[in-house]
Write an enzyme that holds these catalytic residues in place. Sequence first.
Site, PDB file in Angstrom:
ATOM      1  N   LEU A   6      -9.863 -12.697  -3.803  1.00 30.16           N
ATOM      2  CA  LEU A   6      -9.336 -13.058  -5.128  1.00 30.16           C
ATOM      3  C   LEU A   6      -8.259 -12.063  -5.561  1.00 30.16           C
ATOM      4  CD1 LEU A   6      -9.698 -14.666  -7.891  1.00 30.16           C
ATOM      5  CD2 LEU A   6     -11.286 -12.819  -8.527  1.00 30.16           C
ATOM      6  N   GLU A  14     -17.623  -8.130  -3.854  1.00 30.16           N
ATOM      7  CA  GLU A  14     -17.779  -8.614  -5.227  1.00 30.16           C
ATOM      8  C   GLU A  14     -18.798  -7.782  -5.999  1.00 30.16           C
ATOM      9  OE1 GLU A  14     -17.366 -10.519  -2.604  1.00 30.16           O
ATOM     10  OE2 GLU A  14     -16.321 -12.383  -3.111  1.00 30.16           O
ATOM     11  N   ARG A  74     -17.367  -4.792  -7.452  1.00 28.50           N
ATOM     12  CA  ARG A  74     -16.288  -5.033  -8.433  1.00 28.50           C
ATOM     13  C   ARG A  74     -16.819  -5.627  -9.733  1.00 28.50           C
ATOM     14  NH1 ARG A  74     -12.556  -2.339  -5.815  1.00 28.50           N
ATOM     15  NH2 ARG A  74     -11.940  -3.190  -3.804  1.00 28.50           N
ATOM     16  N   GLY A  99     -17.169 -16.955  -5.764  1.00 32.16           N
ATOM     17  CA  GLY A  99     -16.896 -18.208  -6.477  1.00 32.16           C
ATOM     18  C   GLY A  99     -16.189 -19.231  -5.614  1.00 32.16           C
ATOM     19  N   GLU A 112     -14.385 -16.134   2.233  1.00 35.37           N
ATOM     20  CA  GLU A 112     -14.689 -17.534   1.856  1.00 35.37           C
ATOM     21  C   GLU A 112     -13.676 -18.486   2.483  1.00 35.37           C
ATOM     22  OE1 GLU A 112     -14.862 -16.691  -2.444  1.00 35.37           O
ATOM     23  OE2 GLU A 112     -16.978 -17.258  -2.352  1.00 35.37           O
ATOM     24  N   LYS A 124       0.717  -7.886  -0.930  1.00 37.48           N
ATOM     25  CA  LYS A 124      -0.495  -7.905  -1.772  1.00 37.48           C
ATOM     26  C   LYS A 124      -1.724  -8.143  -0.901  1.00 37.48           C
ATOM     27  CE  LYS A 124       1.889  -7.388  -5.528  1.00 37.48           C
ATOM     28  NZ  LYS A 124       1.875  -6.070  -6.209  1.00 37.48           N
ATOM     29  N   ARG A 125      -1.600  -7.840   0.362  1.00 41.79           N
ATOM     30  CA  ARG A 125      -2.694  -7.975   1.333  1.00 41.79           C
ATOM     31  C   ARG A 125      -3.247  -9.406   1.346  1.00 41.79           C
ATOM     32  NH1 ARG A 125       0.093  -4.064   1.706  1.00 41.79           N
ATOM     33  NH2 ARG A 125      -0.677  -1.919   1.913  1.00 41.79           N
TER      34      ARG A 125
HETATM   35  C1  1HE Z   1      -4.400  -6.711  -4.275  1.00 36.68           C
HETATM   36  C2  1HE Z   1      -5.658  -7.017  -3.723  1.00 36.68           C
HETATM   37  C3  1HE Z   1      -6.436  -7.977  -4.407  1.00 36.68           C
HETATM   38  C4  1HE Z   1      -4.744  -5.523  -2.484  1.00 36.68           C
HETATM   39  N1  1HE Z   1      -5.927  -8.519  -5.516  1.00 36.68           N
HETATM   40  N2  1HE Z   1      -3.948  -7.293  -5.372  1.00 36.68           N
HETATM   41  N3  1HE Z   1     -11.613  -7.997  -2.720  1.00 36.68           N
HETATM   42  C5  1HE Z   1     -11.514  -6.673  -2.752  1.00 36.68           C
HETATM   43  O1  1HE Z   1     -12.237  -6.025  -3.454  1.00 36.68           O
HETATM   44  C6  1HE Z   1     -10.463  -6.077  -1.844  1.00 36.68           C
HETATM   45  C7  1HE Z   1      -9.435  -5.299  -2.627  1.00 36.68           C
HETATM   46  N4  1HE Z   1      -8.428  -4.692  -1.744  1.00 36.68           N
HETATM   47  C8  1HE Z   1      -8.690  -3.618  -0.948  1.00 36.68           C
HETATM   48  O2  1HE Z   1      -9.794  -3.124  -0.852  1.00 36.68           O
HETATM   49  C9  1HE Z   1      -7.535  -3.035  -0.203  1.00 36.68           C
HETATM   50  O3  1HE Z   1      -6.324  -3.479  -0.844  1.00 36.68           O
HETATM   51  C10 1HE Z   1      -7.444  -3.443   1.293  1.00 36.68           C
HETATM   52  C11 1HE Z   1      -8.563  -2.726   2.045  1.00 36.68           C
HETATM   53  C12 1HE Z   1      -7.539  -4.941   1.492  1.00 36.68           C
HETATM   54  C13 1HE Z   1      -6.076  -2.971   1.861  1.00 36.68           C
HETATM   55  O4  1HE Z   1      -5.904  -1.585   1.583  1.00 36.68           O
HETATM   56  P1  1HE Z   1      -4.451  -0.950   1.664  1.00 36.68           P
HETATM   57  O5  1HE Z   1      -4.608   0.548   1.469  1.00 36.68           O
HETATM   58  O6  1HE Z   1      -3.746  -1.416   2.882  1.00 36.68           O
HETATM   59  O7  1HE Z   1      -3.616  -1.593   0.436  1.00 36.68           O
HETATM   60  P2  1HE Z   1      -3.659  -1.231  -1.121  1.00 36.68           P
HETATM   61  O8  1HE Z   1      -2.812  -0.010  -1.350  1.00 36.68           O
HETATM   62  O9  1HE Z   1      -5.032  -1.198  -1.640  1.00 36.68           O
HETATM   63  O10 1HE Z   1      -2.945  -2.489  -1.756  1.00 36.68           O
HETATM   64  C14 1HE Z   1      -1.584  -2.797  -1.490  1.00 36.68           C
HETATM   65  C15 1HE Z   1      -1.140  -3.759  -2.565  1.00 36.68           C
HETATM   66  O11 1HE Z   1      -1.893  -4.952  -2.492  1.00 36.68           O
HETATM   67  C16 1HE Z   1      -1.371  -3.212  -3.967  1.00 36.68           C
HETATM   68  O12 1HE Z   1      -0.372  -3.742  -4.795  1.00 36.68           O
HETATM   69  P3  1HE Z   1       0.854  -2.842  -5.339  1.00 36.68           P
HETATM   70  O13 1HE Z   1       1.620  -3.762  -6.230  1.00 36.68           O
HETATM   71  O14 1HE Z   1       0.224  -1.672  -6.046  1.00 36.68           O
HETATM   72  O15 1HE Z   1       1.602  -2.421  -4.106  1.00 36.68           O
HETATM   73  C17 1HE Z   1      -2.705  -3.816  -4.338  1.00 36.68           C
HETATM   74  O16 1HE Z   1      -2.888  -3.929  -5.728  1.00 36.68           O
HETATM   75  C18 1HE Z   1      -2.563  -5.182  -3.722  1.00 36.68           C
HETATM   76  N5  1HE Z   1      -3.866  -5.790  -3.460  1.00 36.68           N
HETATM   77  N6  1HE Z   1      -5.855  -6.270  -2.619  1.00 36.68           N
HETATM   78  C19 1HE Z   1      -4.702  -8.186  -5.964  1.00 36.68           C
HETATM   79  N7  1HE Z   1      -7.640  -8.369  -3.975  1.00 36.68           N
HETATM   80  C20 1HE Z   1     -13.430 -16.901  -6.101  1.00 36.68           C
HETATM   81  S1  1HE Z   1     -14.216 -15.442  -6.385  1.00 36.68           S
HETATM   82  C21 1HE Z   1     -13.791 -14.395  -5.082  1.00 36.68           C
HETATM   83  C22 1HE Z   1     -14.160 -12.992  -5.434  1.00 36.68           C
HETATM   84  C23 1HE Z   1     -13.371 -11.987  -4.664  1.00 36.68           C
HETATM   85  O17 1HE Z   1     -12.644 -12.289  -3.769  1.00 36.68           O
HETATM   86  S2  1HE Z   1     -13.533 -10.369  -5.172  1.00 36.68           S
HETATM   87  C24 1HE Z   1     -12.176  -9.574  -4.360  1.00 36.68           C
HETATM   88  C25 1HE Z   1     -12.688  -8.711  -3.348  1.00 36.68           C
END
Ligand code: 1HE
Length: 266
Positions: free
Chosen positions: A72, A142, A145, A150, A122, A32-33
């Site tokens: 998150l 964020e 999205r 937070g 963070e 889940k990265r």
């Molecule tokens: C996740 C998450 C996640 C991956 N939550 N499951 N964060 C983001 O906006 C980043 C979101 N993630 C990405 O942009 C990409 O996943 C990555 C660039 C990090 C990696 O890409 P990649 O191609 O290697 O992986 P993927 O195919 O996107 O994801 C692989 C799996 O990880 C997949 O799950 P699966 O069950 O379909 O295999 C994804 O759903 C899962 N995954 N990232 C949940 N973030 C206190 S407030 C804080 C606010 C924030 O942090 S906003 C979040 C910002």
Amino acid sequence: MTLDILGFGTKNLTLDLQEDGVLVMTLDRAAKRNALNADTIEELVTLFSAIPRAGVRAVVLAANGDHFSAGLDLVEHHKADRSPAEFMHLCMRWHEAFNKMEYGGVPVIAALKGAVVGGGLELASSAHIRVADASTYFALPEGQRGLFTGGGATIRVAGLVGKARMIDMMLTGRVYKGQEAIDVGLAQYLVEDSLSVALGLARKAAQNLPLTNFAICSAISHMGNMSAFDASYAEAVVAGVVNTQPAARDRLDAFAKGTAARIRPE
Ligand code: 1HE
């Protein structure tokens, strides 16, 4: 006491306590990265609550897989359909964990790679030293999205890069990597192998006296929250305690006798 830490039975973090008191804590949700779900945050709260009293000399915060952390857990957040109060309370658990890291008095060195984004940034910004490799990139997605930070980014990321850069990262999705990330302050080291360099730095820090590290990894952050007037008072009090600790006498003695290492550029 350190054995108690290893016995916490964490699911999302693996622990490896090394001989020199360096604890390698590895985010272990690579599939889940290393997205930060509520359980991972609770594990961080538990560990960083216990670490300052457990004899751990330094922590390396590492990650399995290609990415440090995707922030998150967006899927959990989506499924949970949280109320404002529920998400506020979740954020307070993030703060609990990250404040314990930053103010706990034990050096935390983050070994970064791949995505260090959103809540992952963070988490990384709560460490005392950040070590990046060529694959490491930093972002605050964020804004894209429909979310807001937070987990302390408004304090710690803004503190590292400045308010204007943080706002740009959030408004435009700007990604920093490589030397530019170092130049803006997101990490202090850019190396080939971030884990081995982070381990080396942790071992070096672990050789300092624990009370000295406590001051470095707690007092400096606390003093940053004070007026200059109060901070100078607090600095004198901390120095009074640290600079007269009996354990420092051997080191001072060695310097006075000319046997201690001199400080020279490499
Ligand atoms: C996740 C998450 C996640 C991956 N939550 N499951 N964060 C983001 O906006 C980043 C979101 N993630 C990405 O942009 C990409 O996943 C990555 C660039 C990090 C990696 O890409 P990649 O191609 O290697 O992986 P993927 O195919 O996107 O994801 C692989 C799996 O990880 C997949 O799950 P699966 O069950 O379909 O295999 C994804 O759903 C899962 N995954 N990232 C949940 N973030 C206190 S407030 C804080 C606010 C924030 O942090 S906003 C979040 C910002």
